[in-house]
Design a protein around this motif. Structure first.
Motif: not given
Length: 93
Positions: A7-12, A16-24
């Motif tokens: 999971e790629y999580v962007v916070t500020e 939490e600003i953005e979360r992308i799940s299921g990434l290789g």
């Protein structure tokens, strides 16, 4: 990491600003290095700022070259993303 995926999580400031799940692995590396090269490219643009024009005209190609030096496919992918951005928000020159 859930079941072999990232999971790629962007916070500020703790939000939490953005979360992308299921990434290789390749996808998460792309996102991480895209952030690193963004910082390098915008610093480069600042040092080479033109008195007129849009900074993206300098930093977009610079960042694309950095990413391509890591993996040619990443440079092409980023170039396509930049082209999409420029179609929506053209350069101010």
């Amino acid at each position: 990491m859930k079941s072999g995926k990232f999971e790629y999580v962007v916070t500020e400031r703790g939000s939490e600003i953005e979360r992308i799940s299921g990434l290789g692995r390749d996808q998460v590396l792309y996102l991480l290095l895209k952030g690193v090269t963004f910082s390098i490219a915008t610093s480069y643009e600042l040092r080479n700022r033109r008195s007129t024009g849009d900074g993206r005209a300098v930093w977009f190609p610079y960042q694309e070259n950095l990413m391509a030096s890591l993996r040619p496919a990443w440079g092409l992918r980023l170039k396509a993303e930049h082209e999409h951005i420029l179609r929506t928000f053209p350069l101010n020159e």
